[in-house]
Design an enzyme around this catalytic site. Structure first.
Site, PDB file in Angstrom:
ATOM      1  CD  GLU A   1      52.516   3.468  80.141  1.00  0.00           C
ATOM      2  OE1 GLU A   1      52.833   2.922  81.196  1.00  0.00           O
ATOM      3  OE2 GLU A   1      51.577   4.255  80.047  1.00  0.00           O
TER       4      GLU A   1
ATOM      5  CD  GLU B   1      48.332   1.353  78.391  1.00  0.00           C
ATOM      6  OE1 GLU B   1      48.231   2.162  79.331  1.00  0.00           O
ATOM      7  OE2 GLU B   1      49.202   0.473  78.336  1.00  0.00           O
TER       8      GLU B   1
HETATM    9  C1  BGP Z   1      49.794   2.309  82.229  1.00  0.00           C
HETATM   10  C2  BGP Z   1      50.038   0.834  81.990  1.00  0.00           C
HETATM   11  C3  BGP Z   1      48.834  -0.003  81.964  1.00  0.00           C
HETATM   12  C4  BGP Z   1      47.666   0.506  82.788  1.00  0.00           C
HETATM   13  C5  BGP Z   1      47.565   2.011  82.798  1.00  0.00           C
HETATM   14  C6  BGP Z   1      46.510   2.514  83.750  1.00  0.00           C
HETATM   15  O1  BGP Z   1      50.938   2.847  82.811  1.00  0.00           O
HETATM   16  O2  BGP Z   1      50.672   0.658  80.730  1.00  0.00           O
HETATM   17  O3  BGP Z   1      49.264  -1.289  82.366  1.00  0.00           O
HETATM   18  O4  BGP Z   1      47.669  -0.028  84.039  1.00  0.00           O
HETATM   19  O5  BGP Z   1      48.782   2.586  83.118  1.00  0.00           O
HETATM   20  O6  BGP Z   1      47.109   2.732  84.992  1.00  0.00           O
HETATM   21  P1  BGP Z   1      46.499   2.139  86.320  1.00  0.00           P
HETATM   22  O7  BGP Z   1      46.284   0.699  86.057  1.00  0.00           O
HETATM   23  O8  BGP Z   1      47.481   2.429  87.365  1.00  0.00           O
HETATM   24  O9  BGP Z   1      45.206   2.871  86.520  1.00  0.00           O
END
Ligand code: BGP
Length: 484
Positions: A190, A382
């Site tokens: 990201e 993701e």
């Molecule tokens: C994205 C990241 C991941 C993951 C995801 C979910 O920004 O790449 O690492 O964490 O978010 O977010 P969160 O974990 O805050 O629910």
């Protein structure tokens, strides 16, 4: 001429990230990194926002051997101590591809060593060997938010150009040791996160009494763009793996047909989402950034050789994280949370316990828009459903809302394939429960595999299959039957 849309088979996978999963923060010579200096804060204090406010004082507190704070990324979900068991569970799940990341500070404890830490090499060699023996492809995130804290102290994180060569040295060691076992890789997770969360994305600390200096932030992004292109150039020499870039996609809707809402949508989408992938997929700075830099008085140090690297070494595929859609309006409105950034509430959508708005059609829209823009293969790197899950006394975990989330989103993936999107694969975020990157909460769970731990790091860290485990396992099996 007859026309027949086709649904070609795609890869199905799952993901973790070193800092959210491994633990072992001070094992085997590993150095301290930025994620291990983020304290757990109760949900009410909104850790996502708090992360943007981290200053030198917070880091000095984190470095103290005795501190009142709990730092969840130091334990993660103990993946470091469950290598064999976890890879066997993923093999049993039947995924085609496993997305994992390398901890920069496990290979280079301060980030400046000339030789890598052998214990780190040995650990990842064991992990990667076991993944390949289990018959899974490897989708490698070379860096997933965690920067050795020494590079923050010494250089101010990615705002300094020195990080480009230090990172490329790290990437070279990764390619030399495991390049022939990697199938897909991303230099950065990201990469647009740096704009919303300079500490997470760029290792840049906020000054005590001042907002972030946007020239520093966009200099950090520029340095990461160059590091990404140089890494891809190196990767093309040393490995057959496909190179990628990754952005967080926000799937913006204008609140009304008011032209001003729609002009604002274009501007927000350009800066927040397309800017980084445009540079890395097209190989040059988009013209809309000129006005943004001018109006925000942003100046950058761009060397002529930088632009050559950007032009010559664009990525082979584009990937993105998708969790929810967002709404844009010129008027102030009631807000809700989202991945990386808050958004206006959408009256047509339900939200998760964390306020992220659930929108399966938004995934189809995002797939169409990303593919249409770059006409390059696309990877969903993701997607997932963060929720509270509870372990029942009989060792089972009912997570029907997560199954429903997958059912509805997978239906839209099929629609996007019929729309003609060239999709390589889908990777479920947090396939094994991990610590949440935004909120630092263990109890915000994404996995089809439950890890018995709580927000304070208490628990057995035993693994249990949720109901969604067998659902996903059967889904993949069915997909494989169709394929053959
Ligand atoms: C994205 C990241 C991941 C993951 C995801 C979910 O920004 O790449 O690492 O964490 O978010 O977010 P969160 O974990 O805050 O629910």
């Amino acid at each position: 001429m007859d026309f027949k849309t086709e649904i070609k088979p795609i890869l199905w996978g799952g993901a973790t990230a070193s800092s959210q999963y491994e633990g072992g923060w001070n094992e085997g010579g590993k150095g301290l990194d930025t994620q291990e200096c983020r304290p757990y804060l109760p949900k009410t204090s909104n850790a996502t926002t708090q992360t943007r406010l981290l200053t030198r004082k917070n880091i000095d507190e984190a470095k103290k051997t005795k501190t009142q704070m709990y730092y969840p990324f130091r334990k993660g979900t103990q993946g470091y101590y469950h290598v064999e068991e976890d890879i066997n569970l993923l093999k049993e799940l039947g995924i085609d591809v496993y997305r994992l990341s390398i901890s920069w500070a496990r290979l280079f404890p301060t980030g400046v060593e000339s030789e890598p830490n052998q214990a780190g090499i040995d650990y990842y060699t064991e992990v990667i060997t076991k993944i390949k023996q289990a018959g899974m492809k490897i989708f490698l995130t070379m860096n997933h938010y965690a920067v050795p804290i020494h590079l923050v102290d010494e250089y101010g994180g990615w705002s300094s150009r020195e990080l480009i060569d230090l990172y490329v040295h790290f990437a070279n060691v990764v390619f030399i040791n495991w390049g022939n076992q990697i199938d897909y890789y991303l230099p950065f997770n990201e990469i647009n996160a740096g704009y919303f969360s300079p500490y997470n994305g760029l290792g840049i600390l906020k000054e005590e009494n001042a907002d972030y200096d946007l020239s520093k932030v966009f200099q950090g992004l520029h340095n990461q763009f160059v590091a990404s292109a140089k890494t891809i150039a190196l990767g093309r020499e040393l490995t057959k793996a496909k190179s990628g870039c990754m952005v967080s996609v926000f799937c913006y809707y204008a609140e009304t047909p008011n032209p001003d809402d729609n002009m604002k949508l274009i501007q927000e989408e350009n800066i927040n989402q397309w800017f980084c992938s445009d540079v890395l997929m097209r190989g040059y700075y988009p013209s809309y950034m000129t006005r943004f830099f001018e109006e925000n008085k942003i100046t950058l140090n761009i060397e002529p050789e930088d632009l050559k690297f950007l032009e010559n070494d664009t990525a082979d595929f584009v990937s993105f994280s998708y969790y929810q859609s967002s709404v844009i309006s010129i008027n102030e409105r009631e807000m809700t949370a989202g991945n990386l950034v808050a958004t206006i509430k959408n009256p047509y959508l339900k939200a998760t316990e964390w306020g992220w708005q659930i929108d399966p059609v938004g995934l189809r829209i995002s797939l169409n828009k990303v593919y249409d823009r770059y006409q390059k293969p696309v990877f969903i790197s993701e997607n997932g459903f963060g929720d509270y899950d509870s372990l029942k006394p009989d060792g089972t975990i009912e997570d029907k809302n997560r199954i429903r989330y997958f059912e509805t989103h997978f239906e839209q993936i099929k629609e996007a394939l019929r729309d003609g999107v060239d999709l390589i694969g889908y990777i479920m975020w947090g396939v094994i429960d991990i610590v949440s990157a935004g909120s630092c909460e263990m109890e915000k769970r994404y996995g089809v595999i439950y890890v018995d731990a709580d927000n304070n790091g208490e628990g057995t860290y035993n693994r249990y299959k949720k109901d969604s485990f067998s659902w996903f396992q059967k889904y993949i099996e069915k997909e494989k039957l169709i394929e053959n």
